[in-house]
Each structure stands twice: as C-alpha cells, then as structure tokens.
Design an enzyme around this catalytic site. Structure first.
Site, PDB file in Angstrom:
ATOM      1  N   ARG A   1       0.075  -8.666   7.318  1.00 29.69           N
ATOM      2  CA  ARG A   1       0.020  -9.401   6.055  1.00 29.69           C
ATOM      3  C   ARG A   1      -0.140 -10.884   6.407  1.00 29.69           C
ATOM      4  NH1 ARG A   1       4.273  -5.696   5.665  1.00 29.69           N
ATOM      5  NH2 ARG A   1       4.003  -4.114   4.025  1.00 29.69           N
TER       6      ARG A   1
ATOM      7  N   LYS B   1       8.274  -6.791   5.451  1.00 26.55           N
ATOM      8  CA  LYS B   1       9.025  -6.715   4.197  1.00 26.55           C
ATOM      9  C   LYS B   1      10.372  -6.055   4.423  1.00 26.55           C
ATOM     10  CE  LYS B   1       5.294  -6.721   0.775  1.00 26.55           C
ATOM     11  NZ  LYS B   1       4.675  -5.985  -0.352  1.00 26.55           N
TER      12      LYS B   1
ATOM     13  N   HIS C   1      -6.495 -10.950   3.047  1.00 27.91           N
ATOM     14  CA  HIS C   1      -6.112  -9.609   2.628  1.00 27.91           C
ATOM     15  C   HIS C   1      -7.271  -8.626   2.773  1.00 27.91           C
ATOM     16  CE1 HIS C   1      -2.941  -7.175   1.001  1.00 27.91           C
ATOM     17  NE2 HIS C   1      -3.723  -6.680   0.068  1.00 27.91           N
TER      18      HIS C   1
ATOM     19  N   ARG D   1      -7.311  -7.478   6.237  1.00 30.30           N
ATOM     20  CA  ARG D   1      -6.262  -6.452   6.446  1.00 30.30           C
ATOM     21  C   ARG D   1      -6.791  -5.098   5.981  1.00 30.30           C
ATOM     22  NH1 ARG D   1      -0.586  -5.210   6.519  1.00 30.30           N
ATOM     23  NH2 ARG D   1       0.152  -4.104   4.664  1.00 30.30           N
TER      24      ARG D   1
ATOM     25  N   HIS E   1       3.709  -0.134   5.847  1.00 28.17           N
ATOM     26  CA  HIS E   1       3.932   0.467   4.535  1.00 28.17           C
ATOM     27  C   HIS E   1       5.153   1.388   4.593  1.00 28.17           C
ATOM     28  CE1 HIS E   1      -0.583   0.027   3.268  1.00 28.17           C
ATOM     29  NE2 HIS E   1       0.118  -1.078   3.071  1.00 28.17           N
TER      30      HIS E   1
ATOM     31  N   TYR F   1      -6.729   4.082   1.267  1.00 26.70           N
ATOM     32  CA  TYR F   1      -7.874   3.909   2.163  1.00 26.70           C
ATOM     33  C   TYR F   1      -8.657   5.208   2.342  1.00 26.70           C
ATOM     34  CZ  TYR F   1      -5.665  -0.528   3.087  1.00 26.70           C
ATOM     35  OH  TYR F   1      -5.112  -1.769   2.922  1.00 26.70           O
TER      36      TYR F   1
END
Length: 305
Positions: free
Chosen positions: A154, A178, A250, A253, A276, A285
């Site tokens: 990210r 995260k 992004h 990414r 994730h 994807y």
C-alpha cells in the site's frame, strides 16, 4: 470541538485495534459529518435513533453520494454504536435494523506488463542520468517504483517504511500493515539494486543518520507524503507518454497482483503479499482475469459472435 463519545471511540480503535492514523481520520470525518446532520434534527449523535440514521442515509442519497460512500459511513456508525452498547452507554444499537446500500463491486484499474515496463524504464533512464537537475529525486522515484511493483505495498506502507527494514536484509522487507500486522515481502533483484543506489545517496545527506525514515522529507509525518509520490508518478508517466490519469500508486499495486496471477501465482500467496485479511478482497483480481479471457476469446476465436 469533537464530541467526547467520538473521541473515546477513536481512542479505543487506536489502543485496542491498532487502527492506523489514516483510518482514524476517516472514522472521525464520517462520524462528525453524521453528528452535524443529526444535530439539525435536535439530537446528538450518541442519542440518535434509527429514524435519525435512516434520514441521514436518505440525505446522502439525495445529495448523490455513491453507494460505496454511504456504505462506508454506515459502517463507521455501526462500529461507533456497537462501542457505545458494549461500554454500557446505550441499551440498543440504532443501526441494527438498517440495511447497507447495495453497491456494485467495480473491477480495479490495471496496467499491462508492457506499460509498467515502459514506466520503470523511464524511471531508470532518469535515475541513470548524472546530469539530472535533481538526481536524488530521480533515484528515489526509481527506487519507490521498483519497490512498489516488486512488493505490491500500500502506498502508505511504502512511504512510511523505516530505514532499518532496508538495512536488515535487502532480499525481504518486514512491513507493518493494517491493524499493526506484520508481513514479509520479497524484493526483486532490480528493486534491491535501485534501493541500494538510493540508500547510498540518502546516507550522504546531512543529518540522515538521525532520520528514522527510509524516504525522509520535510513534512508533518517526517517522511515522504503519499500525495507527493503520486504527483511525481503522474509526472513521470506523462514523460513516458503514458496517460497520467491511468497511473497511480494504487494502480501499480493492482498491477502487481494481477500480473502475479496471470503468470500462475497462487491466490493465497497473493493474499498474503498484499496483506489482505480476507481472501474475498483478493478474489477481485480473478474477475479481472476472467474479463480478459472472455475478451480474448471474443476477439480471436474463429467461431465467436
């Protein structure tokens, strides 16, 4: 002044769930916007009823907010009221009977391997130029792009890397993502080379030994801002004759993930590399690949309609 209940909620999200600064800022904006509307109905946000929240959602819809924006704000309100309920400040959750706005799941923007290659080639060309007016900036941008495309980080993770992670083992980066979760991501040979050249220039700067950031800058955070990187990337795209509107950190990414899957990578491995928590997020994807396969058959199969 921010309401005490919102402040307490944000403190909980930071201390107990390890929410990042960007996440906390987003929650604050969403909750304060809701509080401002509900105040027009004569209530404070902590005391809001289901009808107040429903009226707020209706107002967002009237103003043309995207379903995704409405859903995000409702999600923030749900977590806020669950916090109030769990702490005993309320005996109910006014969001419990509300349905989230239905939103279409848009496919991520992607770049072809050829376009990414052109972008990286241009960055390397400028970094190799000894007469470049700002060679440090050119070498830094090349290192950022090679690292981003090699790892799929990210953008906030990339610009916020501590310099220590680049010194420990250049083959891997230890990234804090995260929720303060850590993961290891491998670096390609080209990324390691670009990073090494950038480090040599960075370390020659006055005061660099005392700066903890890999990409230091004179900013509030002390490191390169996401917006600055995004602007430099778009300017590079324009110089490479690539539409700047189609390029962003992004999007790179997304390119990292889709190109891995196109070349046979396992979906679970891509999930881990991207950081994730839920594989359903990564599965978007696979839809990109399905769309491409369908287009390929439609355009090239002799019996296609």
């Amino acid at each position: 002044m921010r309401a005490a209940a919102i402040e307490n909620f944000l403190e909980m999200m930071s201390a107990e769930r390890g929410a990042a600064e960007n996440t906390l800022a987003s929650y604050a904006r969403d909750l304060e916007a809701a509080a401002e509307f509900i105040a027009t109905r004569g209530a404070g946000l902590p005391e809001a009823a289901s009808d107040d929240i429903r009226a707020y959602l209706d107002e967002m819809n009237r103003l043309g907010f995207a379903a995704s924006s409405q859903a995000r704000r409702l999600s923030a309100l749900r977590q806020f009221f669950r916090f109030l309920y769990s702490e005993g400040f309320r005996q109910d959750d006014p969001t419990g009977i509300l349905d989230a706005p239905k939103k279409e799941r848009s496919l991520p923007k992607i770049m072809s391997e050829d376009v990414v290659g052109r972008l990286l080639d241009r960055a390397k060309l400028e970094a190799d130029d000894p007469a470049a007016p700002d060679r440090l900036r050119a070498v830094r941008l090349h290192a950022l792009l090679e690292t981003l495309y090699a790892t799929g980080l990210r953008v906030s993770e990339l610009v916020g890397l501590p310099v220590s992670v680049a010194r420990s083992d250049h083959r891997f980066l230890l990234v804090r993502g995260k929720g303060a979760k850590e993961r290891m991501v491998p670096l390609s040979g080209k990324a390691r080379e670009a990073m090494g050249r950038y480090l040599a220039l960075r370390d020659a700067l006055p005061g660099s030994a005392d700066n903890p950031w890999l990409f230091p800058a004179f900013s509030e955070s002390g490191h390169l801002a996401r917006q600055v990187f995004a602007r430099e990337l778009k300017a590079l795209a324009a110089r490479a004759s690539i539409a700047a509107a189609a390029v962003s950190p992004h999007v790179l990414r997304h390119a990292f993930a889709s190109h891995l899957l196109q070349n046979g990578a396992d979906l679970r491995a891509v999930q881990q590399l991207l950081g994730h928590s839920d594989i359903s997020t990564t599965q978007i994807y696979t839809h990109v690949l399905e769309e491409r396969l369908h287009q390929l058959v439609s355009e090239h199969h002799p019996l296609a309609d």
